[in-house]
Design an enzyme around this catalytic site. Structure first.
Site, mmCIF file in Angstrom:
data_model
loop_
_atom_site.group_PDB
_atom_site.id
_atom_site.type_symbol
_atom_site.label_atom_id
_atom_site.label_comp_id
_atom_site.label_asym_id
_atom_site.label_seq_id
_atom_site.Cartn_x
_atom_site.Cartn_y
_atom_site.Cartn_z
ATOM 1 N N LYS A 221 11.513 24.560 -35.040
ATOM 2 C CA LYS A 221 10.657 23.749 -34.182
ATOM 3 C C LYS A 221 9.193 23.881 -34.585
ATOM 4 O O LYS A 221 8.450 22.910 -34.649
ATOM 5 C CB LYS A 221 10.823 24.177 -32.716
ATOM 6 N N ARG A 222 8.798 25.112 -34.888
ATOM 7 C CA ARG A 222 7.404 25.356 -35.266
ATOM 8 C C ARG A 222 7.084 24.719 -36.615
ATOM 9 O O ARG A 222 5.949 24.412 -36.928
ATOM 10 C CB ARG A 222 7.139 26.861 -35.315
#
Length: 444
Positions: A221-222
């Protein structure tokens, strides 16, 4: 040496997908869930959802529903979970805090853990090695315990860490096989020593290869990885997405590239995993999605598009258009820009027309001749008459037939790429076709 005695032939087999609700679940969550689900179904086991919501700083409440929606859309139906219930609940870690504290106290009482700055740490035995068997690659892995350090099991806020809570939950929920990313291999001594501290038998482990993006960095996600539901919004079919995800690190034993979820369940085996990193190639996903679209019946594609096109004027009017676009789209969303001109008046840019002629002839004059030719054709227009009339016109004006047909295409659609021209005109209608070319002539 710390060796693992695993549970053998446990009935039923139980696996879990345990995402953290810290934002929209990225595609890696769907990828791991696929192998959990397939392995469970292959072995008549249970597929369980557990929410590891102990990171209260990054916790996003609405992402819990997105996780459920993702699994439901892909067809990975859970047997137990937060909303489904089950005899091993609760299935949210935030609702199991008293359990963790009970086992922390047990470790403190045994002298296997200690308090430091409001947190509790587990004491690592740094002597010797830890050995365990990994189902991916069917390999025995040995790790030096000296690589490990004492680690926090209970934070000062009263919440457990992942390394501790997942061991407690996997044991109490009788998880027989833990399937997760290979970034956890290096921490295996921590988990094995925790199981040993409680006198528990660990589950079996399968560590999947690392899933990487276009820059070969871990997909996360990051890192900007999209979620499965985003791919749904972009017009990808769930069947194509599942097929694509299956081939990330795993291969069909017969070398097939296109196969259904049911076919995968029949042949699945961890031995068919490649231990090297799996590259998420979105271009290949797009190609595969196009293959699935082309293999669909026209009726099925119409149904999928009708469901996808929310509040679009094409809803209920797709049947005659489907055969024209089926070979030309790779995603359901490609339908919109390719066919907008059927439902809306096009916008024109003079440069697009002049680019076609490349300085040959007067643009307005050529379009006027096209209009006259259309108006002179017997109705209903027939393909052979249409084509002959405009080939003759092209010869008369000293242009190529393709230039004439492209001018008509842009005049009726406002774009240089459309479904086949005459078939598009039949759907648009003769009167509307003439009106649009009249409009272009007047604009020029």
């Amino acid at each position: 040496m710390w060796c693992m005695n695993v549970r053998v032939n446990k009935v039923p087999l139980r696996v879990r997908i345990a995402p953290s609700p810290t934002g929209s679940p990225h595609i890696g969550t769907a990828w791991q869930a696929l192998f959990d689900y397939v392995f469970a179904k292959k072995n008549n086991g249970k597929f369980i959802l557990r929410l590891e919501d102990t990171d209260r700083v990054r916790y996003v409440p609405e992402s819990e529903q997105e996780i459920v929606d993702t699994l439901n859309w892909l067809g990975f139906i859970i047997d137990e979970g937060p909303d489904k219930g089950g005899e091993y609940g609760p299935y949210k870690q935030s609702q199991r805090l008293n359990l963790y504290k009970k086992y922390v106290k047990e470790l403190l009482d045994k002298g296997l853990a200690y308090e430091e700055e409001g947190a509790v740490k587990f004491k690592i035995h740094k002597e010797g090695q830890t050995k365990y068997h990994d189902l991916v690659g069917e390999r025995d892995i040995v790790i030096e315990n000296s690589t490990q350090e004492d680690f926090v099991i209970l934070k000062s806020d009263g919440y457990p860490t992942y390394n501790f809570a997942n061991v407690i939950d996997d044991h109490l929920m009788e998880i027989s096989h833990v399937i997760r990313g290979n970034e956890y291999i290096s921490s295996m001594p921590k988990y094995i020593q925790l199981y040993s501290a409680f006198g528990w038998t660990p589950p079996q482990f399968a560590h999947l290869p690392l899933l990487v993006g276009s820059d070969r960095a871990k997909l996360s996600k990051r890192h900007g990885a999209k979620g499965a539901l985003e791919y749904k919004k972009e017009g990808y079919l769930k069947e194509a997405l599942i097929n694509f995800l299956a081939l990330l690190g795993w291969s069909h034993p017969q070398g097939q590239e296109i196969f259904s979820l049911e076919e995968m369940i029949e042949v699945f085996d961890f031995k068919n995993f490649n231990s090297s990193s799996a590259f998420f190639d979105e271009a290949k996903l797009e190609w595969m999605n196009g293959e699935y679209i082309r293999r669909m019946s026209d009726e099925e594609l119409e149904s999928r598009l009708d469901e996808f096109l929310v509040d679009h004027p094409a809803k209920g009017k797709l049947a005659p258009i489907i055969p024209l676009i089926k070979e030309r789209i790779k995603k359901l969303s490609d339908f919109v820009p390719l066919t907008d001109f059927f439902f809306e008046k096009p916008e024109y840019e003079k440069e697009v027309f002049t680019k076609i002629l490349k300085g040959k002839g007067n643009l307005k004059g050529v379009l006027s001749e096209i209009l006259k030719t259309l108006e002179s054709l017997d109705k209903p227009w027939k393909t052979e008459n249409f084509e002959k009339a405009f080939r003759d016109l092209a010869q008369k004006l000293g242009l190529s037939a393709s230039e004439i047909f492209q001018l008509i295409r842009v005049a009726i659609s406002g774009q240089s790429i459309t479904p086949p021209l005459f078939e598009s005109i039949k759907i648009l209608g003769e009167e509307e076709t003439i009106k649009r070319i009249q409009q272009v002539v007047s604009l020029l």
